[in-house]
Design a protein around this motif. Structure first.
Motif, PDB file in Angstrom:
ATOM      1  N   CYS A 226      -6.744 -34.300 -10.548  1.00 17.16           N
ATOM      2  CA  CYS A 226      -5.529 -33.581 -10.941  1.00 17.16           C
ATOM      3  C   CYS A 226      -5.859 -32.355 -11.787  1.00 17.16           C
ATOM      4  CB  CYS A 226      -4.591 -34.519 -11.699  1.00 17.16           C
ATOM      5  SG  CYS A 226      -3.854 -35.815 -10.677  1.00 17.16           S
ATOM      6  N   ARG A 227      -6.812 -32.487 -12.696  1.00 20.63           N
ATOM      7  CA  ARG A 227      -7.209 -31.329 -13.508  1.00 20.63           C
ATOM      8  C   ARG A 227      -7.761 -30.223 -12.615  1.00 20.63           C
ATOM      9  NH1 ARG A 227     -11.205 -31.139 -16.305  1.00 20.63           N
ATOM     10  NH2 ARG A 227     -10.564 -29.689 -17.928  1.00 20.63           N
ATOM     11  N   ALA A 228      -8.587 -30.626 -11.642  1.00 13.79           N
ATOM     12  CA  ALA A 228      -9.224 -29.636 -10.784  1.00 13.79           C
ATOM     13  C   ALA A 228      -8.224 -28.887  -9.920  1.00 13.79           C
ATOM     14  CB  ALA A 228     -10.278 -30.315  -9.897  1.00 13.79           C
ATOM     15  N   HIS A 229      -7.066 -29.495  -9.638  1.00 15.78           N
ATOM     16  CA  HIS A 229      -6.079 -28.881  -8.754  1.00 15.78           C
ATOM     17  C   HIS A 229      -4.837 -28.400  -9.502  1.00 15.78           C
ATOM     18  CE1 HIS A 229      -8.655 -30.915  -5.798  1.00 15.78           C
ATOM     19  NE2 HIS A 229      -8.201 -30.034  -4.934  1.00 15.78           N
ATOM     20  N   GLY A 230      -4.950 -28.258 -10.802  1.00 17.12           N
ATOM     21  CA  GLY A 230      -3.901 -27.598 -11.567  1.00 17.12           C
ATOM     22  C   GLY A 230      -2.640 -28.399 -11.803  1.00 17.12           C
ATOM     23  N   PHE A 231      -2.723 -29.729 -11.762  1.00 18.66           N
ATOM     24  CA  PHE A 231      -1.540 -30.540 -12.049  1.00 18.66           C
ATOM     25  C   PHE A 231      -1.216 -30.461 -13.541  1.00 18.66           C
ATOM     26  CE2 PHE A 231      -2.264 -31.841  -7.869  1.00 18.66           C
ATOM     27  CZ  PHE A 231      -1.269 -32.696  -7.426  1.00 18.66           C
ATOM     28  N   ASP A 232       0.062 -30.580 -13.864  1.00 14.13           N
ATOM     29  CA  ASP A 232       0.489 -30.452 -15.259  1.00 14.13           C
ATOM     30  C   ASP A 232       0.331 -31.746 -16.042  1.00 14.13           C
ATOM     31  OD1 ASP A 232       1.748 -27.644 -15.375  1.00 14.13           O
ATOM     32  OD2 ASP A 232       2.636 -28.527 -13.569  1.00 14.13           O
ATOM     33  N   TYR A 233       0.572 -32.881 -15.397  1.00 14.39           N
ATOM     34  CA  TYR A 233       0.421 -34.142 -16.113  1.00 14.39           C
ATOM     35  C   TYR A 233       0.235 -35.281 -15.125  1.00 14.39           C
ATOM     36  CZ  TYR A 233       5.364 -35.359 -15.108  1.00 14.39           C
ATOM     37  OH  TYR A 233       6.554 -35.661 -14.489  1.00 14.39           O
ATOM     38  N   VAL A 234      -0.229 -36.405 -15.658  1.00 16.49           N
ATOM     39  CA  VAL A 234      -0.288 -37.654 -14.901  1.00 16.49           C
ATOM     40  C   VAL A 234       0.610 -38.647 -15.615  1.00 16.49           C
ATOM     41  CG1 VAL A 234      -2.612 -37.269 -14.028  1.00 16.49           C
ATOM     42  CG2 VAL A 234      -2.299 -38.489 -16.190  1.00 16.49           C
ATOM     43  N   SER A 235       1.115 -39.619 -14.869  1.00 24.01           N
ATOM     44  CA  SER A 235       1.952 -40.657 -15.460  1.00 24.01           C
ATOM     45  C   SER A 235       1.445 -42.006 -14.979  1.00 24.01           C
ATOM     46  CB  SER A 235       3.416 -40.455 -15.062  1.00 24.01           C
ATOM     47  OG  SER A 235       4.258 -41.348 -15.771  1.00 24.01           O
TER      48      SER A 235
END
Length: 853
Positions: free
Chosen positions: A821-830
């Protein structure tokens, strides 16, 4: 300062010798550090990985030259030195060089008993581990004298090999080196260390060291010392000392007769009282090791006739809670930086700190094992129905819910139970997922038990029968099921934990929210510093007794007016839940998913349940049965659920939207006018038009609530991307969405064409045979499902640059998923509340690593 001298692959360890962990192993490098600190380390030589590999191939090193380093008639030890001590290796060999002549000399200088013991120990070890003779031939009656045992051992060697025990030290050392080298490169050893995470071609170094005998005249013995408790992490002086002993004998089981305490103790003699100067020096050395080696070390020492020798120092083996305490204390003392303290803790190990754990020092009565699905330990009376679990909880009695497998109607029982045990299922089964979400220890897939639901009992393959009411203990961390009640350790959420997590938050660069379905879940998430709720599954609010009945009335309603009447009774219940969620989260974002599951999940399927429902609805049993059959689907998870239900029966989503908006107004008023901005998520989207239809109705409900109350509010509407088509058409969908939250549970099911509830029956076979590298429901499939995430994120952002991207499936708490997720620019995980700390720590470690690279 003496320079290193290289003799064909072995190096005399000195301050500036070319010793490195990746060439000579961790033990060799540690010994060099101890020498640099001027500790009393005996003469030591290190063989490199390459030299040991050549020895295994038949190219023996220059043993005569190596022996010459140690002077005349030396006694030596040979120990393994792998790159990582957890990879294992052959056992240490002591007293190499012992023979008849040396035995005679030691008899004169150290006494016959000491000399006999040294020789016997070497003959036994050499015969079993080098000559590979039957170990039973070299075990002797405890009443036999050492002299008699030595004589018998030498005779047994002669009988089995047709030659006398080797007398040349060079021959002995060469054979020991060859045996240890070949043992490391054998197939069995290779597979064992690969199972521990070692590379297939991991190298082994060997350390040859002059013996400090630990036996003989004067104060002589062997022991270990450390400055921390390996279970709690509390600072203390801990260890043992055994007079007239060698190596780590003091730690061996049964070594009691001459064991001394290190510190003064009323229960017996101590090294501190009998040898205060040696004790003080050991404490000084231990403290200096902690500072200079930047780690809590256990030092191994030998005393020979009052003279101290430091043999080795190894990292103290420790529990997860001790590891956290040690890392934080080292950072507090400025021995390591805070960033290193954060990176030293394995994120998944935090799960052991959030729940009660079975005390590893206690005894265990194992009755069966299964899959460790949700961590923690729990003891309680075995119960076999959700109703029994709720009744037990009402009496204040902890219980373990035992089921063949759980279903949605078991949720109330799971909430009431201290732990859950199922005969079937895997890591992604219903029981496992729900248990992890609510923080209940769970063992699934205990296939060796046979459950009798009618008899309210289960029987294990070992022949143990557990009846309802008998106490059992679950270890959800290891998958063990124990008879009786085990000793427990309380959760370790102390100041050390809080401080480490604060440091982690200062480094991480991706948000972490929680999946929380009830006020209790939300409170747990808040306590774990979640930055909001990323997924509130509203259907879980309907399983309580009074609500379930009303929900069933709504499902059975034939006319819109009847359905509206039932929904009007559910409205205040939903509104109250949402108000409490908003209050608990104190202004943090709350993302509420509209009703998702197929309606059949709320209906009974056995005759007793159908009869009970017929009585509650005052309907004939035949009518109820026909209605349940009518609502049944061949593949309900791909049928009438999610947005399809919301479009077909729009009154459900209308009711939920009204409850959200009315709760928003109430919560904002309670917060002194500070606006609450709810996030409404539409599930199972696969087409742009679905979003448009639902958005139109929700906007209409919002307008109606504003008109009725005279209050203004805003909300964000987004979608749950959990079908492959939604990921592929994310650009179209994002045009009407403020956020795209990828539900990786369903997305994985639909991408693979697998049911996560059923995959556990064959998934282990698939992973073992290399079909899948990991269970895709447990670890994100970055090649398949991950590609859909990447496509969806790219296309969604291209159409709507400000769209918020997140992952809210079970994978959201996995370090591997967070990296993706960090590598693909996601804002957050839940993720589930109890995985929030894991996600926070993993995100911090990824951020630290990226900054350092």
């Amino acid at each position: 300062m003496q320079q290193a001298v290289d003799f064909k692959g072995f190096t005399r360890i000195r301050r500036v010798a070319a010793i490195a962990v990746n060439t000579h192993g961790g033990r060799a490098k540690c010994l060099q550090r101890l020498i640099r600190l001027d500790f009393p380390v005996p003469e030591t030589v290190a063989l490199s990985f390459d030299a040991v590999h050549r020895i295994a191939d038949g190219q023996m090193t220059d043993v005569d030259t190596l022996l010459g380093i140690f002077g005349t008639k030396p006694l030596l030890s040979v120990r393994p030195s792998s790159e990582d001590p957890d990879w294992g290796g052959p056992g240490a060999m002591l007293n190499v060089g012992m023979n008849d002549a040396r035995h005679a000399e030691l008899t004169q200088s150290h006494g016959a008993e000491a000399a006999d013991g040294l020789y016997l120990r070497f003959v036994q070890s050499y015969s079993v581990h080098v000559a590979r003779l039957d170990p039973d031939m070299f075990e002797f009656d405890k009443d036999a004298t050492t002299a008699a045992a030595l004589k018998t051992a030498l005779a047994a060697y002669m009988d089995e090999t047709d030659e006398p025990f080797p007398q040349e030290p060079a021959v002995q050392l060469a054979e020991v080196l060859r045996s240890m080298a070949r043992a490391w490169e054998g197939t069995t050893a290779r597979l064992l260390r690969q199972a521990k995470g070692a590379p297939a071609e991991a190298g082994l170094g060997l350390v040859v060291q002059a013996m400090a005998l630990g036996v003989g005249p004067g104060e002589s013995g062997a022991g270990v010392m450390q400055l921390v408790d390996e279970v709690s992490g509390a600072p203390l002086i801990k260890g043992r000392y055994l007079r007239q002993a060698q190596g780590r004998d003091a730690m061996a089981a049964g070594a009691q007769t001459q064991v001394m305490f290190l510190t003064r103790d009323k229960r017996g003699s101590s090294l501190e009282a009998d040898c205060p100067e040696i004790f003080a020096e050991l404490v000084r050395i231990s403290k200096l090791c902690r500072v200079k080696l930047r780690e809590e070390m256990q030092i191994e020492f030998t005393i020979e006739n009052g003279k101290l020798a430091l043999i080795d120092a190894v990292r103290v083996q420790r529990s997860a809670r001790a590891a956290l305490h040690v890392a934080v204390d080292l950072a507090r003392d400025n021995i390591i930086p805070k960033s290193e303290a954060v990176t030293r803790i394995a994120p998944r190990s935090l799960t052991e700190l959030l729940h009660p754990q079975i005390d590893p020092r206690g005894s265990r009565s194992l009755i069966t094992t299964g899959i460790a699905a949700s961590p923690g330990g729990a003891s309680g009376k075995a119960v076999f129905t959700s109703a029994a679990a709720q009744a037990s909880a009402a009496r204040g009695e902890p219980c373990i819910l035992v089921r063949r497998e759980t279903a949605p109607e078991d949720i109330r029982g799971m909430h009431s139970a201290a732990g859950v045990l199922t005969e079937r299922g895997g890591m992604s089964s219903h029981a496992a997922v729900i248990a992890r979400g609510i923080g209940v220890p769970c063992v699934v897939g205990a296939s060796e038990i046979s459950i009798s639901m009618r008899g309210h009992a289960f029987t294990t393959a070992r022949g143990v029968t557990i009846k309802e009411g008998e106490i059992i203990t679950l270890d959800g961390t290891t998958g063990q099921v124990l008879a009786g009640e085990a000793d427990m350790l309380a959760p370790a959420l102390d100041d050390h934990f809080v401080e480490l997590m604060d440091w982690a938050d200062s480094f991480r660069d991706i948000g972490v929210r929680a999946n929380a379905d009830t006020p209790k879940d939300a409170a747990t998430a808040r306590n774990f510093s979640a930055e909001g709720i990323g997924l509130c599954r509203t259907e879980h609010m309907f399983f309580d007794g009074d609500r379930l009945t009303v929900m069933r009335e709504m499902i059975f309603a034939k006319a819109p007016a009847d359905r509206a009447e039932a929904l009007s009774r559910l409205l205040p219940m939903q509104r109250a839940d949402f108000i409490e969620l908003f209050q608990i989260m104190q202004g943090l974002p709350v993302c509420i998913r509209l009703f998702d599951p197929p309606l059949h999940e709320f209906l009974p399927h056995d005759r007793a349940g159908l009869r009970e429902l017929a009585e509650a609805l005052d309907l004939p049993l035949s009518d109820v049965t026909r209605r349940v059959e009518y609502l049944s689907e061949f593949n309900p998870m791909l049928g009438m659920r999610g947005v399809r239900l919301g479009i077909t029966i729009p009154e459900i989503y209308d009711m939920q939207a009204r409850a959200i908006f009315e709760a928003t107004i109430e919560a904002s008023t309670q917060r002194g006018g500070e606006a609450v901005v709810p996030e409404i998520m539409v599930p199972l989207i696969s087409a742009k038009r679905e979003v448009e239809l639902v958005k139109t109705r929700i906007d209409a409900v919002a307008a109606a609530v504003r008109n009725e109350t005279g209050k203004q509010f805003t909300y964000r509407l987004g979608v749950m991307v959990e079908t492959p088509r939604a990921a592929l058409r994310a650009g179209d969908i994002a045009a009407n969405a403020a956020f795209l939250s990828f539900g990786t549970n369903d997305l994985t099911q639909m991408t693979y064409g697998l049911s996560r509830d059923d995959a556990g029956r064959f998934m282990n076979t698939y992973v073992q045979q290399g079909v899948y590298p990991e269970d895709p429901f447990h670890v994100l499939d970055v090649e398949g499902v991950g590609e859909l995430l990447a496509i969806g994120a790219e296309r969604g952002r291209a159409r709507h640059p400000g769209v918020t991207l997140s992952v809210c499936g079970e994978h959201g708490g996995n370090p591997e998923s967070i990296a993706f997720c960090r590598a693909h620019g996601f804002d957050y995980v839940s993720c589930s509340p109890y995985r929030v700390p894991v996600a926070r720590l993993a995100a911090a470690q990824l951020a630290i690593k990226s900054r350092e690279s």
